[in-house]
Design an enzyme around this catalytic site. Structure first.
Site, mmCIF file in Angstrom:
data_model
loop_
_atom_site.group_PDB
_atom_site.id
_atom_site.type_symbol
_atom_site.label_atom_id
_atom_site.label_comp_id
_atom_site.label_asym_id
_atom_site.label_seq_id
_atom_site.Cartn_x
_atom_site.Cartn_y
_atom_site.Cartn_z
ATOM 1 N N ARG A 181 0.895 -1.200 0.192
ATOM 2 C CA ARG A 181 0.153 -0.049 0.268
ATOM 3 C C ARG A 181 1.226 0.922 0.233
ATOM 4 O O ARG A 181 2.293 1.372 -0.022
ATOM 5 C CB ARG A 181 -0.554 0.334 1.174
ATOM 6 C CG ARG A 181 0.321 0.253 2.488
ATOM 7 C CD ARG A 181 -0.831 0.049 3.742
ATOM 8 N NE ARG A 181 -0.095 0.589 5.319
ATOM 9 C CZ ARG A 181 -0.946 0.192 6.215
ATOM 10 N NH1 ARG A 181 -2.331 0.154 6.118
ATOM 11 N NH2 ARG A 181 -0.385 0.173 7.427
ATOM 12 N N TYR A 237 12.324 8.178 14.687
ATOM 13 C CA TYR A 237 12.287 8.249 13.369
ATOM 14 C C TYR A 237 13.113 8.738 12.906
ATOM 15 O O TYR A 237 13.333 8.099 12.298
ATOM 16 C CB TYR A 237 10.619 9.032 13.543
ATOM 17 C CG TYR A 237 10.956 8.307 11.529
ATOM 18 C CD1 TYR A 237 9.984 7.313 10.977
ATOM 19 C CD2 TYR A 237 10.492 9.657 10.958
ATOM 20 C CE1 TYR A 237 9.949 7.097 10.327
ATOM 21 C CE2 TYR A 237 10.420 9.303 10.161
ATOM 22 C CZ TYR A 237 9.514 9.014 9.185
ATOM 23 O OH TYR A 237 9.801 7.855 7.543
ATOM 24 N N LYS A 267 16.370 7.599 9.701
ATOM 25 C CA LYS A 267 16.283 8.151 8.474
ATOM 26 C C LYS A 267 17.700 9.168 8.552
ATOM 27 O O LYS A 267 18.533 9.083 7.461
ATOM 28 C CB LYS A 267 14.738 9.197 8.364
ATOM 29 C CG LYS A 267 13.490 8.329 8.898
ATOM 30 C CD LYS A 267 13.606 6.916 7.318
ATOM 31 C CE LYS A 267 12.336 6.814 6.907
ATOM 32 N NZ LYS A 267 12.194 5.480 6.181
ATOM 33 N N THR A 315 -0.864 9.173 2.703
ATOM 34 C CA THR A 315 -0.446 7.003 2.629
ATOM 35 C C THR A 315 -1.026 7.004 3.981
ATOM 36 O O THR A 315 -1.392 7.722 5.314
ATOM 37 C CB THR A 315 1.134 7.098 3.102
ATOM 38 O OG1 THR A 315 1.337 7.158 3.492
ATOM 39 C CG2 THR A 315 1.411 7.702 1.834
#
Length: 254
Positions: A17, A153, A157, A188
């Site tokens: 997805r 996070y 990254k 998304t």
């Protein structure tokens, strides 16, 4: 001229997805054969089936080395070669550093950084055997700038951004290009909690669409980007050129 991926075989993680699905659909439309991988078997299988003979789905845990070897083997055995790896799979959560759960930090690092590391290791021999290729690592705007609440996070990254540059140096002599893409807020399931398509901190004023990221990824996968490696490309509506939206929100709450 339109990007042409005819004859190329790509492995795209997290393709059930969101951005991964958009990338897989565009790659197939541009002539590539695609191996879609994900832990979401029903969604991933349905996406691959909708693309016909040009695609197949493999259940794949990016944190597991054996699972990586099986995914690469599926591409080579099924389509005869591997030309492109897109490290797209990721998990997302935010928290102030002092409130962050170390277990969640570990999960973010394992999926968002260790996963691509294992993917590069697993795919490199197959890419080399194909005479070279392209690796595209999907990092984040949080891999370019500090953003409030993105300690864990962002660490993953930023690490992926650094991994990209080192891999570009090490694999370049084999004709393997490695670049990182840094999406901002994209519409998304991972950003559905925002509840809006407007994005005041982005000069373009809106949240991006998965297809807008996919077009950049397709370009990096194609021969049109044959002299582009070790680069970091933001696709964030210009948001990384200014102040961070979450930082502004935190200041407003103070």
């Amino acid at each position: 001229m339109p990007v042409d991926l005819t004859g190329k075989v790509a492995l795209i993680t997290g393709a059930a997805r969101g951005m991964g699905e958009a990338e897989a659909r565009l790659f197939a439309a541009l002539g590539a054969r695609v191996v879609l991988t994900d832990v979401r078997e029903a969604e991933g299988g349905a996406t691959a089936a909708s693309l016909g003979a040009a695609a197949r789905f493999v259940r794949h845990d990016v944190t597991d080395e054996a699972s990586w070897n099986a995914a690469v083997a599926a591409a080579v055995d099924g389509f005869g070669r591997l030309d492109v790896l897109v490290n797209n799979a990721a998990v997302y959560s935010t928290s102030p550093i002092e409130d962050e759960d170390p277990a969640r930090l570990d999960t973010l690092l394992r999926v968002n950084l260790v996963g691509p590391f294992l993917g590069i290791r697993a795919a490199a021999p197959a890419l080399r055997a194909s005479g070279g290729g392209s690796i595209v690592n999907i990092s984040s705007q949080a891999g370019l700038q500090g953003i409030w609440g993105h300690g864990a996070y962002g660490a993953a990254k930023w690490g992926l951004r650094g991994l990209t540059k080192t891999a570009a140096l090490e694999l370049g002599p084999d004709g393997i290009r490695v670049n990182s893409v840094h999406p901002g807020a994209i519409a998304t399931a991972m950003t559905a909690h925002l509840g809006t398509t407007s994005h005041p901190a982005a000069p373009l004023g809106r949240v991006g669409e998965p297809e807008e990221v996919a077009r950049l990824v397709a370009f990096l996968a194609s021969d049109d980007s044959s002299y582009l490696s070790g680069a970091e490309l933001a696709v964030d509506g210009g948001a990384s050129a200014g102040r961070m939206p979450l930082l502004a929100a935190k200041e407003a709450d103070a």
